[in-house]
Scaffold this motif. Structure first.
Motif, PDB file in Angstrom:
ATOM      1  N   LEU A   1      11.525  16.383  12.120  1.00 24.24           N
ATOM      2  CA  LEU A   1      11.895  15.249  11.282  1.00 24.24           C
ATOM      3  C   LEU A   1      12.876  15.750  10.225  1.00 24.24           C
ATOM      4  O   LEU A   1      12.511  16.586   9.386  1.00 24.24           O
ATOM      5  CB  LEU A   1      10.643  14.647  10.625  1.00 24.24           C
ATOM      6  N   PRO A   2      14.126  15.272  10.257  1.00 22.05           N
ATOM      7  CA  PRO A   2      15.195  15.884   9.444  1.00 22.05           C
ATOM      8  C   PRO A   2      15.133  15.518   7.971  1.00 22.05           C
ATOM      9  O   PRO A   2      14.374  14.636   7.545  1.00 22.05           O
ATOM     10  CB  PRO A   2      16.457  15.320  10.091  1.00 22.05           C
ATOM     11  N   GLY A   3      15.978  16.204   7.220  1.00 21.20           N
ATOM     12  CA  GLY A   3      16.101  15.940   5.793  1.00 21.20           C
ATOM     13  C   GLY A   3      17.062  14.799   5.519  1.00 21.20           C
ATOM     14  O   GLY A   3      17.274  13.915   6.349  1.00 21.20           O
ATOM     15  N   ILE A   4      17.697  14.836   4.368  1.00 20.97           N
ATOM     16  CA  ILE A   4      18.547  13.735   3.918  1.00 20.97           C
ATOM     17  C   ILE A   4      19.745  13.510   4.827  1.00 20.97           C
ATOM     18  O   ILE A   4      20.267  12.395   4.918  1.00 20.97           O
ATOM     19  CB  ILE A   4      19.013  13.990   2.458  1.00 20.97           C
TER      20      ILE A   4
ATOM     21  N   GLY B   1       9.493  15.882   5.446  1.00 27.60           N
ATOM     22  CA  GLY B   1       8.143  16.239   5.034  1.00 27.60           C
ATOM     23  C   GLY B   1       7.347  15.028   4.603  1.00 27.60           C
ATOM     24  O   GLY B   1       6.149  14.903   4.907  1.00 27.60           O
ATOM     25  N   CYS B   2       7.995  14.109   3.889  1.00 25.14           N
ATOM     26  CA  CYS B   2       7.333  12.855   3.495  1.00 25.14           C
ATOM     27  C   CYS B   2       6.981  12.039   4.735  1.00 25.14           C
ATOM     28  O   CYS B   2       5.895  11.446   4.819  1.00 25.14           O
ATOM     29  CB  CYS B   2       8.243  12.042   2.582  1.00 25.14           C
ATOM     30  N   LEU B   3       7.890  12.011   5.684  1.00 26.14           N
ATOM     31  CA  LEU B   3       7.678  11.260   6.921  1.00 26.14           C
ATOM     32  C   LEU B   3       6.495  11.838   7.702  1.00 26.14           C
ATOM     33  O   LEU B   3       5.645  11.093   8.213  1.00 26.14           O
ATOM     34  CB  LEU B   3       8.957  11.324   7.752  1.00 26.14           C
ATOM     35  N   ALA B   4       6.406  13.167   7.768  1.00 20.07           N
ATOM     36  CA  ALA B   4       5.301  13.814   8.484  1.00 20.07           C
ATOM     37  C   ALA B   4       3.965  13.517   7.816  1.00 20.07           C
ATOM     38  O   ALA B   4       2.967  13.217   8.495  1.00 20.07           O
ATOM     39  CB  ALA B   4       5.544  15.323   8.544  1.00 20.07           C
ATOM     40  N   LEU B   5       3.921  13.588   6.483  1.00 19.10           N
ATOM     41  CA  LEU B   5       2.681  13.307   5.765  1.00 19.10           C
ATOM     42  C   LEU B   5       2.255  11.860   5.948  1.00 19.10           C
ATOM     43  O   LEU B   5       1.057  11.568   6.104  1.00 19.10           O
ATOM     44  CB  LEU B   5       2.856  13.621   4.281  1.00 19.10           C
ATOM     45  N   ALA B   6       3.215  10.949   5.947  1.00 20.74           N
ATOM     46  CA  ALA B   6       2.894   9.532   6.118  1.00 20.74           C
ATOM     47  C   ALA B   6       2.287   9.271   7.491  1.00 20.74           C
ATOM     48  O   ALA B   6       1.297   8.542   7.631  1.00 20.74           O
ATOM     49  CB  ALA B   6       4.151   8.691   5.914  1.00 20.74           C
ATOM     50  N   VAL B   7       2.879   9.857   8.528  1.00 18.63           N
ATOM     51  CA  VAL B   7       2.366   9.676   9.888  1.00 18.63           C
ATOM     52  C   VAL B   7       0.975  10.290  10.010  1.00 18.63           C
ATOM     53  O   VAL B   7       0.071   9.703  10.626  1.00 18.63           O
ATOM     54  CB  VAL B   7       3.332  10.293  10.916  1.00 18.63           C
ATOM     55  N   ALA B   8       0.775  11.449   9.407  1.00 22.73           N
ATOM     56  CA  ALA B   8      -0.530  12.106   9.472  1.00 22.73           C
ATOM     57  C   ALA B   8      -1.602  11.286   8.763  1.00 22.73           C
ATOM     58  O   ALA B   8      -2.744  11.192   9.237  1.00 22.73           O
ATOM     59  CB  ALA B   8      -0.438  13.503   8.867  1.00 22.73           C
ATOM     60  N   ALA B   9      -1.247  10.701   7.627  1.00 24.06           N
ATOM     61  CA  ALA B   9      -2.213   9.894   6.885  1.00 24.06           C
ATOM     62  C   ALA B   9      -2.645   8.665   7.678  1.00 24.06           C
ATOM     63  O   ALA B   9      -3.794   8.220   7.570  1.00 24.06           O
ATOM     64  CB  ALA B   9      -1.615   9.474   5.543  1.00 24.06           C
ATOM     65  N   ARG B  10      -1.748   8.110   8.473  1.00 23.21           N
ATOM     66  CA  ARG B  10      -2.051   6.907   9.258  1.00 23.21           C
ATOM     67  C   ARG B  10      -2.754   7.231  10.577  1.00 23.21           C
ATOM     68  O   ARG B  10      -3.245   6.313  11.243  1.00 23.21           O
ATOM     69  CB  ARG B  10      -0.746   6.150   9.550  1.00 23.21           C
ATOM     70  N   ASN B  11      -2.807   8.525  10.934  1.00 21.64           N
ATOM     71  CA  ASN B  11      -3.405   8.917  12.219  1.00 21.64           C
ATOM     72  C   ASN B  11      -4.340  10.110  12.031  1.00 21.64           C
ATOM     73  O   ASN B  11      -4.106  11.194  12.583  1.00 21.64           O
ATOM     74  CB  ASN B  11      -2.302   9.253  13.227  1.00 21.64           C
TER      75      ASN B  11
ATOM     76  N   LEU C   1       1.140  20.032  10.659  1.00 23.94           N
ATOM     77  CA  LEU C   1       2.332  19.722   9.872  1.00 23.94           C
ATOM     78  C   LEU C   1       2.923  21.004   9.295  1.00 23.94           C
ATOM     79  O   LEU C   1       2.200  21.822   8.715  1.00 23.94           O
ATOM     80  CB  LEU C   1       1.987  18.766   8.726  1.00 23.94           C
ATOM     81  N   ILE C   2       4.222  21.162   9.455  1.00 24.05           N
ATOM     82  CA  ILE C   2       4.948  22.275   8.842  1.00 24.05           C
ATOM     83  C   ILE C   2       6.027  21.653   7.963  1.00 24.05           C
ATOM     84  O   ILE C   2       6.969  21.039   8.460  1.00 24.05           O
ATOM     85  CB  ILE C   2       5.563  23.201   9.902  1.00 24.05           C
ATOM     86  N   LEU C   3       5.851  21.785   6.666  1.00 23.30           N
ATOM     87  CA  LEU C   3       6.700  21.091   5.705  1.00 23.30           C
ATOM     88  C   LEU C   3       7.583  22.092   4.979  1.00 23.30           C
ATOM     89  O   LEU C   3       7.092  22.974   4.273  1.00 23.30           O
ATOM     90  CB  LEU C   3       5.838  20.316   4.702  1.00 23.30           C
ATOM     91  N   SER C   4       8.884  21.956   5.153  1.00 20.19           N
ATOM     92  CA  SER C   4       9.839  22.836   4.494  1.00 20.19           C
ATOM     93  C   SER C   4      10.402  22.136   3.260  1.00 20.19           C
ATOM     94  O   SER C   4      11.127  21.142   3.367  1.00 20.19           O
ATOM     95  CB  SER C   4      10.974  23.201   5.463  1.00 20.19           C
ATOM     96  N   ASN C   5      10.019  22.627   2.084  1.00 16.94           N
ATOM     97  CA  ASN C   5      10.455  22.038   0.807  1.00 16.94           C
ATOM     98  C   ASN C   5      10.338  20.514   0.837  1.00 16.94           C
ATOM     99  O   ASN C   5      11.341  19.796   0.703  1.00 16.94           O
ATOM    100  CB  ASN C   5      11.892  22.454   0.498  1.00 16.94           C
ATOM    101  N   PRO C   6       9.127  19.990   1.041  1.00 12.80           N
ATOM    102  CA  PRO C   6       8.953  18.541   1.183  1.00 12.80           C
ATOM    103  C   PRO C   6       9.403  17.779  -0.059  1.00 12.80           C
ATOM    104  O   PRO C   6       9.238  18.248  -1.185  1.00 12.80           O
ATOM    105  CB  PRO C   6       7.447  18.385   1.410  1.00 12.80           C
ATOM    106  N   ALA C   7       9.965  16.598   0.187  1.00  4.23           N
ATOM    107  CA  ALA C   7      10.540  15.798  -0.905  1.00  4.23           C
ATOM    108  C   ALA C   7       9.498  14.951  -1.624  1.00  4.23           C
ATOM    109  O   ALA C   7       9.852  13.982  -2.303  1.00  4.23           O
ATOM    110  CB  ALA C   7      11.654  14.912  -0.358  1.00  4.23           C
TER     111      ALA C   7
END
Length: 709
Positions: free
Chosen positions: A138-141, A206-216, A223-229
């Motif tokens: 899941l890409p950055g900006i 990173g925000c996108l990964a956390l959101a998907v994880a929270a819903r599932n 999850l591997i989060l590199s400098n999550p926003a």
């Protein structure tokens, strides 16, 4: 599972015939639209280009990581071979691509097509190992999905890699992107419910990964989060955002250049494909060539993030951060946070600490010298980080043996040059082994190449002997030696307080597995070379005056297990700990010091017990860090004794008395090896590092040692 997709062949295959790169990928919208191919001139199908003439073959089949082949009835064209295991010191390809490749690929992938967000599989990833889990990037900006371009080749061996591409002019809101990724996650889980799904989120991702994880929460996610926003609200750049909105369009062309310097370290980006072993002069020369080649390519950044897109992405970051932070309590997934110490865009180190405290199952690794674009800078391969933190698995539960991936050639070089290079040079190890006829020779010729082999020996203070031993087996015999290690190494309590990727992580990359009968069983059953220390922590944390004394348990813990598989047992000794440091504070000394003794007791209270016995010298040794005083380095010496065969002796060794006799014989052979080395090292004219350095300066060859008998 192979999926069949319609693949219309058209001139759009050639994105820019005047500007070709090696980047190739298959892109597919999960929403059901036609597939779009992103390529430099042509798309590879099993190594061959797809031309207009092959349109008659109809549909193409995805056979993993973006590799496509025509579906042809009644005719099998190419057999797609998927390996079940990797060779030791395999070429992972890390360092062959750089930020230049990222920018060149970006020039192709940003061409507007009016399509929605989609997944693509980089062809560089190749075919993964059989049974590999899926990794979704899941890409950055930037939204390109190219942020793993440095890591495509190594990751492609261990994962089915798919990257999310968000077109430059796409305006899908954050909730829409969450549902898009979520649908893919649920489909993958439905098709392979026993496999984990990896979400690698870079910054915004990173925000996108956390959101998907929270819903599932019931899906097995890592999850591997590199400098999550998630820290976007505390960004150092917040005061500048209003200025960006008011900036005239004609000045916006300079913004991407500024952002590129804020987000990453240009020096570390340009250092990616420069060999660490090179002399400083040559490294500087290559860097001076790489930087000028990199800078002109930054012009593409204004096309990646035009003004309207930048303003939209800032709004998207704000909503993403708020959405993810409000749902951290619902995240049940395993989380690994990678934080940069020189992130000029986000307070990533502080955010990593917050997430570590807020999430239920989270660990952190800090990279103090990297900037925001950690995954595009010089450093360690992402696959290495995943392996070293014990996050790689192919089923619901980690299997330290079945899930182990052998070290690559690049990992070998980095570990033994950059991590323990100083100790390796200072100790200048001498390796000796014993042939079947009893003759002692230089090198490891006396150790069998065919497993199973059980190396049983003396554990130096703090395990100093490990590094040279493992290195020499890899270098001389191309054999991976699996060390049976204390469970605390794998539980995180012995990690560096700075949470940097350190020695304990590298031990896991280099084959260490937790001490357990089941792991020894699995290793011997797979004909592995296993390193075992019966004295364990008691020898490695011995007291003053106990150098080279064995502290073995009364029970013959390993003999009958070795006999069950017909393993060859090789006793060995290693000396030299007293030549590099003096032990000034042992356990007894530390327990007499106020405050420190409380820390030692607390550490011992939480330590995992690995032996059931309640008496004897090796009964659940307390873990502590002794006080050492470095010395002018001497030398390490190793002697592997005559191999002891257990094949055909399984029945006789079932008898406890026979097993005990063999056990005591092995112990006596280890003591014999130690006595031999302690005596012979006195005859070594190059035992001192000063003498060895002088020899290398004059002759430049391998430094000799004492004469063999």
């Amino acid at each position: 599972m192979a999926s069949v997709i319609n693949f219309p062949v058209s001139p759009s295959f050639v994105i820019n015939s005047q500007y070709k790169t090696s980047f190739r990928a298959r892109a597919q919208s999960v929403g059901g639209g036609d597939s779009t191919v992103l390529s430099s001139g042509s798309i590879a199908v099993n190594g061959a280009p797809v031309s207009r003439e092959k349109e008659k073959n109809g549909a193409l089949i995805d056979v993993g990581n973006g590799t496509l082949k025509p579906r042809v009835e009644k005719k099998k064209l190419v057999k797609n071979v998927i390996s079940e295991e990797l060779e030791v010191l395999w070429d992972d390809g890390y360092g062959t691509d750089s930020v230049k490749d990222y920018l060149d690929a970006a020039k192709e992938i940003i061409k507007p097509d009016g399509g929605p967000p989609r997944w693509f599989c980089p062809v560089d990833c190749g075919c993964p190992l059989k049974g590999s889990p899926t990794l979704l990037f899941l890409p950055g900006i930037d939204g390109l999905g190219l942020g793993l371009i440095l890591h495509h080749k190594p990751l492609g061996k261990a994962f089915e890699v798919r990257c999310l591409h968000i077109p430059v002019y796409d305006r899908t809101p954050f909730e829409g992107l969450v549902k898009f990724v979520e649908e893919t996650v649920r489909r993958e889980h439905a098709s392979s419910p026993e496999k984990p799904i990896y979400l690698v989120g870079d910054s915004f991702g990173g925000c996108l990964a956390l959101a998907v994880a929270a819903r599932n929460p019931t899906i097995d996610l890592i999850l591997i989060l590199s400098n999550p926003a998630t820290s976007f609200g505390r960004s150092q750049l917040q005061p500048l955002f209003p200025i960006l909105k008011a900036m005239p369009d004609e000045l916006h062309g300079a913004v991407p250049y500024l952002l590129s310097y804020v987000m990453g370290d240009p020096i570390k980006m340009a250092m990616v494909n420069i060999e660490n072993r090179l002399p400083p002069r040559i490294k500087l020369e290559q860097l001076s060539n790489n930087l000028p080649a990199l800078l002109p390519r930054l012009s593409v950044m204004s096309d990646i993030i035009p003004k309207d897109t930048l303003l939209w992405k800032l709004k998207l970051l704000k909503s993403a951060s708020a959405y993810a932070n409000s749902r951290l309590h619902a995240v049940k997934a395993e989380v690994l946070v990678l934080a940069s110490g020189k992130d000029n865009m986000l307070p990533s180190e502080d955010e990593a600490k917050r997430l570590n405290n807020s999430l239920q199952n989270c660990i952190v690794r800090n990279f103090k010298d990297n900037g925001h674009t950690l995954l595009l800078e010089e450093g360690i391969s992402l696959l290495t980080i995943i392996k070293g933190t014990c996050k790689y698995r192919r089923s619901r539960k980690l299997d330290s043996v079945a899930d182990f991936l052998p070290p690559s050639r690049q990992e070998f070089k980095y570990a033994f040059d950059q991590v323990v290079g100083l100790l390796r040079v200072a100790s200048s190890s001498v390796m000796l082994s014993t042939l079947e006829d009893g003759k002692i020779v230089k090198g490891l010729a006396g150790v069998p190449n065919e497993g199973p082999v059980l190396l049983v020996g003396y554990h130096m203070l703090l395990g100093f002997e490990l590094y040279s031993l493992v290195e020499e087996f890899l270098r001389e015999k191309n054999i991976m030696v699996h060390g049976i290690a204390h469970p605390e190494i794998f539980l995180g309590r012995l990690e560096n307080p700075s949470n940097e990727f350190g020695m304990t992580d590298w031990l896991k990359v280099m084959g260490a597995v937790p001490v357990a009968a089941r792991n020894l069983f699995k290793l011997l059953s797979t004909k592995s070379h296993v390193l075992l220390y019966p004295g364990g922590a008691r020898e490695a944390l011995h007291y003053k005056g106990e150098e080279y004394k064995l502290f073995w348990p009364e029970q013959q813990e390993f003999v009958r297990m070795a006999a069950r598989f017909g393993a060859t047992i090789v006793p060995f000794g290693a000396v030299g700990e007293d030549d590099i440091a003096d032990l000034v504070l042992d356990y007894k000394d530390l327990m007499s010091i106020p405050v420190i003794n409380d820390y030692v007791r607390e550490l011992a209270r939480d330590t995992v017990n690995i032996r059931d016995e309640t008496r004897g010298e090796v009964a659940n040794q307390a873990l502590f860090f002794p006080g050492l005083l470095p010395k002018v380095p001497g030398r390490f010496y190793y002697l592997f004794g005559k191999p002891i065969q257990t094949k055909g002796r399984e029945v006789s060794l079932k008898d406890k008395e026979n097993a005990n006799k063999l056990y005591l014989h092995i112990k006596s052979q280890v003591e014999r090896c130690l006595d031999y080395l302690l005596k012979k090292r006195e005859e070594d004219p190059y035992r001192n590092i000063i003498d060895r350095t002088a020899y290398r300066a004059v002759y430049g060859d391998e430094v000799p040692t004492f004469k063999l008998d």
